[in-house]
Design an enzyme around this catalytic site. Sequence first.
Site, short mmCIF file in Angstrom:
data_model
loop_
_atom_site.label_atom_id
_atom_site.label_comp_id
_atom_site.label_asym_id
_atom_site.label_seq_id
_atom_site.Cartn_x
_atom_site.Cartn_y
_atom_site.Cartn_z
N ASP A 177 0.84 -1.11 -0.04
CA ASP A 177 -0.07 0.06 0.17
C ASP A 177 0.81 1.22 -0.09
O ASP A 177 1.84 1.30 0.68
CB ASP A 177 -0.81 -0.19 1.18
CG ASP A 177 -1.83 1.29 1.40
OD1 ASP A 177 -1.39 2.16 2.14
OD2 ASP A 177 -2.48 1.43 0.29
N ILE A 178 0.64 2.34 -0.72
CA ILE A 178 1.38 3.53 -0.89
C ILE A 178 0.65 4.52 0.14
O ILE A 178 -0.55 4.58 0.14
CB ILE A 178 1.31 3.97 -2.12
CG1 ILE A 178 1.99 3.21 -3.13
CG2 ILE A 178 2.04 5.41 -2.06
CD1 ILE A 178 3.52 2.83 -2.84
N GLU A 215 7.17 20.13 -19.50
CA GLU A 215 6.08 19.54 -20.30
C GLU A 215 4.88 20.50 -20.70
O GLU A 215 4.49 20.42 -21.57
CB GLU A 215 5.19 18.54 -19.38
CG GLU A 215 4.22 17.69 -19.84
CD GLU A 215 2.68 18.10 -20.00
OE1 GLU A 215 2.63 19.43 -18.88
OE2 GLU A 215 1.85 17.98 -20.51
N ASP A 240 -0.11 12.11 -15.03
CA ASP A 240 -0.33 13.43 -15.13
C ASP A 240 -1.60 13.77 -14.81
O ASP A 240 -2.78 13.48 -15.45
CB ASP A 240 -0.02 14.11 -16.82
CG ASP A 240 -0.08 15.49 -16.85
OD1 ASP A 240 0.22 15.92 -17.88
OD2 ASP A 240 -0.50 16.18 -15.76
N1 DTR Z 1 -1.53 17.92 -20.84
C1 DTR Z 1 -1.60 18.20 -19.20
C2 DTR Z 1 -2.96 17.96 -19.03
C3 DTR Z 1 -3.79 17.10 -19.60
C4 DTR Z 1 -5.15 17.30 -20.33
N2 DTR Z 1 -5.59 16.25 -20.88
C5 DTR Z 1 -4.79 15.09 -20.52
C6 DTR Z 1 -5.17 13.96 -20.90
C7 DTR Z 1 -3.84 12.94 -20.43
C8 DTR Z 1 -2.99 13.24 -19.69
C9 DTR Z 1 -2.73 14.72 -19.22
C10 DTR Z 1 -4.01 15.58 -19.61
C11 DTR Z 1 -1.10 19.37 -18.79
O1 DTR Z 1 -1.67 20.27 -18.73
O2 DTR Z 1 -0.01 19.09 -18.07
ZN ZN Z 2 -0.62 21.22 -17.13
ZN ZN Z 3 0.01 17.98 -16.72
#
Ligand code: DTR
Ligand code: ZN
Ligand code: ZN
Length: 445
Positions: A50-51, A178, A207
């Site tokens: 478990d985390i 990112e 994410d």
């Molecule tokens: N791109 C990510 C947030 C995000 C939006 N739609 C998705 C779908 C799957 C993973 C991430 C995302 C960001 O704004 O960091």
């Molecule tokens: Zn973002």
């Molecule tokens: Zn993101």
Amino acid sequence: MTHSVHRRTAALTAVALAGLLAAAVPSTAATTTAAAPSAATSPAALAAPDIPLANVKAHLGDLQSIASANGGNRAHGRTGYKASIDHVKAKLDAAGFTTTVQQFTSSGATGYNLIADWPGGDTNRVLMAGAHLDSVTSGPGINDNGSGSAGVLETALAVSRAQLNPDKHLRFAWWGAEELGLVGSKYYVNNLPSAERSKISGYLNFDMIGSPNPGYFVYDDDPTIEKTFKDYFAGIGVPTEIETEGDGRSDHASFKNVGIPVGGLFTGASRTKSSAQAQKWGGTAGQAFDRCYHSSCDSASNINDTALDRNSDAIAHAIWTLSAGTTVPPGDVYENANNVSIPDNGAAVTSSVTVSGRTGNAPAALAVGVDIKHTWRGDLVIDLLAPDGTAYRLKNSSGSDSADNVITTYTVNASGESANGTWQLKVQDVAAQDTGFIDSWKLTF
Ligand code: DTR
Ligand code: ZN
Ligand code: ZN
Ligand code: CA
């Protein structure tokens, strides 16, 4: 990791009983199936720990403090981002990881990726998990993406606490920039020699895994990874949906673009939760999954603890499961030694084995060992039936083959079949005179 190989055969009493039953009552049913012995106790993957949610939340508190002390954000090119990298790196160094900080330049500023290798495992088969650590400039980025960063960090620390020694080599990553367009992960992949890329068996991306009005979305890019996550959530009674907005929208795209299997989890961003989704997940219909997406209110209070906890545990489940290797070393035997009489020129009979605890599909060279005692073996037609009913012809009848007994091993390409389930050997005597029985048969993975 050593795999104990177990050979299980049914007790003699069961053999005698099956033999008596089959002989005394010539089967009128389409098939007579000997009771399958319990499967060989194949070496299932170790169960993930478990985390602790409290630990994950503590990491989020640290990231919030860093943002607060650095102009309110942890964005690429800002002091808050480098402070975030240094903070995470220090924890991993203390836990025994081999860390590397990879620098790159984007929009005139220096960016950083943090790569952490867990010593051990087969470096020719690398399982990666990652999250972007940068926020947008408008806020601290606790859900986006402190949540994914903290979940991956705590899973890595759990690997250290467990002193996990998986088949595969584990590598964890925290990406920079990112938010500027997957810059850090693209830089990593583009600068990875192709020989190194080919060693990566999968990349798992996290994410936004703690959205305040959460959904439970699973990436559907790779079926094995997708199934691993879906099985986890099914096991805790949480329905999931396929992630549909993510293609290209986070760091897994950098890996998918070069042919590496990817998967991941997501709890939603600015899209609105539907009534149906609120029905199954709770929360508020008609409201965004994360109303603070890319906003200054994406702070430590912008987290749903249940979602963060479940997804962190799912990360650990996937790491433990997928690093155990997709195939157990050869020699894992599933056998049924019950005798099954074969009616002369009659209906087919079957004998079964149940396979469980394996991951993924059966091998392309599945060994099917048969031991059938039968005079004039040319009478016999033999098939292997996969758990889904697919028949693989092992032997056709042959009127001229007057030799006795079929004691041999066939090799079947069963890579299209799920390994787990009940496999059957089906045998039919299609010519009058000469009789016999299935003595035993086995699958070796
Ligand atoms: N791109 C990510 C947030 C995000 C939006 N739609 C998705 C779908 C799957 C993973 C991430 C995302 C960001 O704004 O960091
Ligand atoms: Zn973002
Ligand atoms: Zn993101
Ligand atoms: Ca016969």
